[in-house]
Write an enzyme that holds these catalytic residues in place. Structure first.
Site, mmCIF file in Angstrom:
data_model
loop_
_atom_site.group_PDB
_atom_site.id
_atom_site.type_symbol
_atom_site.label_atom_id
_atom_site.label_comp_id
_atom_site.label_asym_id
_atom_site.label_seq_id
_atom_site.Cartn_x
_atom_site.Cartn_y
_atom_site.Cartn_z
ATOM 1 C CD GLU A 68 47.007 30.603 73.262
ATOM 2 O OE1 GLU A 68 47.116 30.805 72.050
ATOM 3 O OE2 GLU A 68 46.978 31.488 74.121
ATOM 4 C CE LYS A 100 38.977 18.767 82.239
ATOM 5 N NZ LYS A 100 39.835 17.595 81.938
ATOM 6 C CB CYS A 114 48.813 24.312 69.549
ATOM 7 S SG CYS A 114 49.744 25.174 70.805
ATOM 8 C CD GLU A 127 46.065 21.194 66.010
ATOM 9 O OE1 GLU A 127 44.945 21.069 66.536
ATOM 10 O OE2 GLU A 127 46.938 21.967 66.450
ATOM 11 N N GLY A 163 43.335 23.891 74.022
ATOM 12 C CA GLY A 163 42.913 22.586 73.510
ATOM 13 C C GLY A 163 42.451 22.701 72.079
ATOM 14 C CB SER A 164 40.356 20.468 70.041
ATOM 15 O OG SER A 164 39.199 20.407 70.847
ATOM 16 C CB THR A 165 39.655 24.650 66.679
ATOM 17 O OG1 THR A 165 41.015 25.113 66.608
ATOM 18 C CG2 THR A 165 38.758 25.704 66.066
ATOM 19 C CD GLU A 166 35.156 18.515 68.074
ATOM 20 O OE1 GLU A 166 36.311 18.036 68.059
ATOM 21 O OE2 GLU A 166 34.135 17.839 68.179
ATOM 22 N N GLY A 172 37.024 24.664 71.867
ATOM 23 C CA GLY A 172 37.116 26.118 72.019
ATOM 24 C C GLY A 172 35.838 26.796 71.541
HETATM 25 P P1 NDP Z 1 40.240 18.713 73.863
HETATM 26 O O1 NDP Z 1 40.088 20.082 73.341
HETATM 27 O O2 NDP Z 1 39.050 17.843 73.946
HETATM 28 O O3 NDP Z 1 40.869 18.762 75.350
HETATM 29 C C1 NDP Z 1 41.430 19.891 75.969
HETATM 30 C C2 NDP Z 1 40.876 20.028 77.388
HETATM 31 O O4 NDP Z 1 39.490 20.369 77.367
HETATM 32 C C3 NDP Z 1 40.947 18.753 78.200
HETATM 33 O O5 NDP Z 1 41.213 19.056 79.552
HETATM 34 C C4 NDP Z 1 39.551 18.188 78.020
HETATM 35 O O6 NDP Z 1 39.210 17.268 79.000
HETATM 36 C C5 NDP Z 1 38.717 19.437 78.096
HETATM 37 N N1 NDP Z 1 37.391 19.338 77.490
HETATM 38 C C6 NDP Z 1 36.921 18.445 76.585
HETATM 39 N N2 NDP Z 1 35.628 18.728 76.257
HETATM 40 C C7 NDP Z 1 35.280 19.823 76.975
HETATM 41 C C8 NDP Z 1 34.079 20.600 77.066
HETATM 42 N N3 NDP Z 1 32.988 20.318 76.343
HETATM 43 N N4 NDP Z 1 34.066 21.672 77.891
HETATM 44 C C9 NDP Z 1 35.162 21.998 78.599
HETATM 45 N N5 NDP Z 1 36.315 21.290 78.562
HETATM 46 C C10 NDP Z 1 36.378 20.224 77.752
HETATM 47 O O7 NDP Z 1 41.371 18.012 73.056
HETATM 48 P P2 NDP Z 1 41.602 16.427 72.862
HETATM 49 O O8 NDP Z 1 42.423 15.954 73.958
HETATM 50 O O9 NDP Z 1 40.304 15.717 72.640
HETATM 51 O O10 NDP Z 1 42.419 16.408 71.521
HETATM 52 C C11 NDP Z 1 41.728 16.464 70.272
HETATM 53 C C12 NDP Z 1 42.516 17.255 69.268
HETATM 54 O O11 NDP Z 1 42.635 18.585 69.717
HETATM 55 C C13 NDP Z 1 43.928 16.793 69.061
HETATM 56 O O12 NDP Z 1 44.003 15.770 68.156
HETATM 57 C C14 NDP Z 1 44.583 18.047 68.572
HETATM 58 O O13 NDP Z 1 44.408 18.175 67.197
HETATM 59 C C15 NDP Z 1 43.855 19.131 69.292
HETATM 60 N N6 NDP Z 1 44.567 19.623 70.484
HETATM 61 C C16 NDP Z 1 45.154 20.833 70.396
HETATM 62 C C17 NDP Z 1 45.848 21.331 71.479
HETATM 63 C C18 NDP Z 1 46.506 22.638 71.392
HETATM 64 O O14 NDP Z 1 47.385 22.939 72.190
HETATM 65 N N7 NDP Z 1 46.132 23.482 70.464
HETATM 66 C C19 NDP Z 1 46.024 20.576 72.714
HETATM 67 C C20 NDP Z 1 45.305 19.319 72.716
HETATM 68 C C21 NDP Z 1 44.622 18.881 71.628
HETATM 69 P P3 NDP Z 1 39.664 15.717 78.863
HETATM 70 O O15 NDP Z 1 40.868 15.644 78.026
HETATM 71 O O16 NDP Z 1 39.954 15.372 80.235
HETATM 72 O O17 NDP Z 1 38.509 15.027 78.285
#
Ligand code: NDP
Length: 483
Positions: A259, A185, A293, A390, A237-240, A242
């Site tokens: 990651e 996805k 990141c 971050e 994606g985000s730590t939250e 994760g």
């Molecule tokens: P997210 O962690 O929400 O998004 C990453 C991926 O996870 C997206 O495909 C998202 O879908 C998906 N996702 C969201 N919620 C869930 C869930 N409950 N279960 C499974 N998958 C989920 O990052 P954000 O885009 O909201 O960015 C927020 C913050 O995260 C940024 O400001 C940044 O600080 C950090 N970030 C860090 C990254 C890194 O590489 N370390 C990359 C991106 C963000 P969708 O986006 O389609 O909603």
């Protein structure tokens, strides 16, 4: 009459004629594009133009994708020799190279990153990941990971918006090389290059169901994470989020790699080559608008050279070209979404409110789209939010130190541990510092260098497991990865 001489750059726009964007997309399941039920718009963040309508996958679509991946795994992919799997990966890599310009333009339109970066970094590196893993497919027993390694089965992969195609490559290439099938996805704001990649899978005649792509938002991601038919989860994606995923898979059979975020220290010792270090600082935090990141978002400067570095850094930042991402001269493009811009603005305001001094590079920002001028904060203390959280944008927090040990203590004073940078002319100092730093990736006298052969990943809240290299491959094999 004497004409005034202008040294301004003439516009150098890349043509978008090479891409054809459909008005509406579906999902890629079992080798075919299938219509979606609900849709949401994807926009160009540099202009706010609606580029297309993306399908939102619900339970039925995720079920269909997992079923297709399982069928492809049991009937085809797990039975195929590594040599044959490798041929498909090589074919995908070569098609990505042939269609590189199309991928680069589409990535820049959908993501907002400068064409110079999508063309010279994202797309070549994505192809390199397929080439590298193609080479492993028939040599898994020689990777030092055991002689009878087995794939997990079906991998669920969820990727972010900062490097859409590249993160897809980081996830899909090792999964397929190791013999897994995939349900992936992309992030909701950047699905277009993943859907173009689906076309590449068709063009490469990859057996149906080996790669399935479902688009959607976080709810779609959660459906993948919680699906009983998935054997391995890979998330960036985000730590939250994760943490949510780690909790969701904790009591299941699923293997997981995460990651996550970072707040990397970029340490400049007084004996560093200052001009080179300034380039490294700029590359560390302003590459990809700081949506990285492993960005060097905390500059840790030795006090004796702080004034000199900051003066040179400001002069260099004043020359950064911010604007139209499709212009080949642009250095910093658009912020990927309104939500991300709001977050950057809010955290920057907290920096000022907590007493740090803000300086932004002088630049004319376009009227439409999402923009943020390259910014530094000086006078930052370790307690400030901008030193701890971050920001994921073009904002640098500057701290200073007097002794090497103070630099290390400040660098490690973070819940994250993804990357770090060390600048010094002394090899012994570099070795000493890198041994003290709690970060998964450490660059010396450079920053933000990536290679498929090199493992990437973090300590603490920056994630679990590694991607890339032999270590990354192990995450897609049973019994040797992070279970
Ligand atoms: P997210 O962690 O929400 O998004 C990453 C991926 O996870 C997206 O495909 C998202 O879908 C998906 N996702 C969201 N919620 C869930 C869930 N409950 N279960 C499974 N998958 C989920 O990052 P954000 O885009 O909201 O960015 C927020 C913050 O995260 C940024 O400001 C940044 O600080 C950090 N970030 C860090 C990254 C890194 O590489 N370390 C990359 C991106 C963000 P969708 O986006 O389609 O909603």
């Amino acid at each position: 009459m004497e004409m005034p001489v202008s040294f301004d750059y003439a516009p150098a726009p890349e043509s978008r004629a090479v891409v054809s964007i459909k008005p509406k997309y579906g999902h890629f399941i079992a080798g075919k594009f299938v219509a979606g039920s609900k849709h949401f718009p994807t926009i160009n963040p540099a202009t706010e133009e609606v580029l297309s309508q993306i399908a939102l996958a619900g339970k039925a679509e995720v079920d269909a994708a997992v079923k297709a991946a399982r069928k492809a795994y049991t009937t085809t992919w797990s039975k195929m020799s590594g040599k044959e799997r490798g041929k498909y990966l090589f074919r995908i890599a070569r098609i990505m190279q042939e269609r590189a310009r199309e991928f680069a333009v589409l990535e820049t339109l959908d993501n907002g990153k400068p064409i110079r970066e999508s063309r010279d970094v994202d797309v070549p590196l994505a192809a390199a990941h397929f080439f590298y893993h193609a080479g492993w497919a028939d040599k898994l027993e020689f990777a030092g990971l055991g002689t009878s390694t087995k794939p997990h089965g079906v991998a669920g992969q969820i990727i972010p918006w900062n490097f859409p195609l590249l993160m897809l490559a980081w996830k899909v290439a090792p999964a397929l090389a190791a013999g897994n099938t995939v349900v992936l996805k992309p992030a909701e704001s950047t699905s277009l290059t993943a859907l173009l990649f689906a076309e590449v899978c068709q063009q490469a005649e990859l057996p149906a169901g080996v790669v399935n792509i479902v688009t959607g938002d976080g709810s779609t991601g959660a459906l993948i994470v919680n699906h009983p038919g998935i054997d391995k989860i890979a998330f960036t994606g985000s730590t939250e989020v994760g943490k949510i995923i780690a909790r969701a898979v904790a009591s299941t059979h699923k293997s997981v790699t995460l990651e996550l975020g970072g707040k990397a220290a970029n340490i400049i010792f007084e004996d560093a080559a200052i001009d080179e270090a300034v380039e490294g600082i700029v590359n560390g935090i302003f590459f990809n608008q700081g949506h990285v990141c492993c960005a060097g978002s905390r500059l840790i400067l030795q006090e004796s050279v702080a004034d000199e570095v900051l003066e040179k850094l400001k002069a260099r930042m004043a020359k950064i070209r911010v604007g139209d991402p499709m212009d080949k001269n642009t250095d910093v493009g658009a912020i990927n979404s309104k939500e991300q811009l709001t977050k950057i603005i809010e955290l920057s305001a907290s920096g000022e409110a907590e007493g740090a001094q803000r300086w932004s590079a002088p630049c004319d920002l376009p009227n439409k789209g999402f923009w943020f001028a390259p910014t530094i904060f000086t006078g930052v203390t370790q307690a400030h939010r901008i030193a701890r959280e971050e920001i994921f944008g073009p904002v640098l927090s500057v701290l200073t130190f007097r002794t090497p040990q103070e630099a290390i203590d400040k660098a490690n004073n973070t819940p994250f541990g993804l990357s770090a940078g060390v600048w010094s002319e002394k090899g012994s100092r570099i070795l000493w510092a890198t041994q003290q730093l709690r970060a998964g990736v450490i660059w010396a006298n450079t920053f933000n260098k990536f290679d498929p052969t090199s493992p990437f990943g973090g300590y603490k809240e920056s994630g679990w497991g590694r991607e890339g290299g032999r270590h990354g491959l192990s995450a897609y094999l049973k019994g040797v990865g992070h279970e």
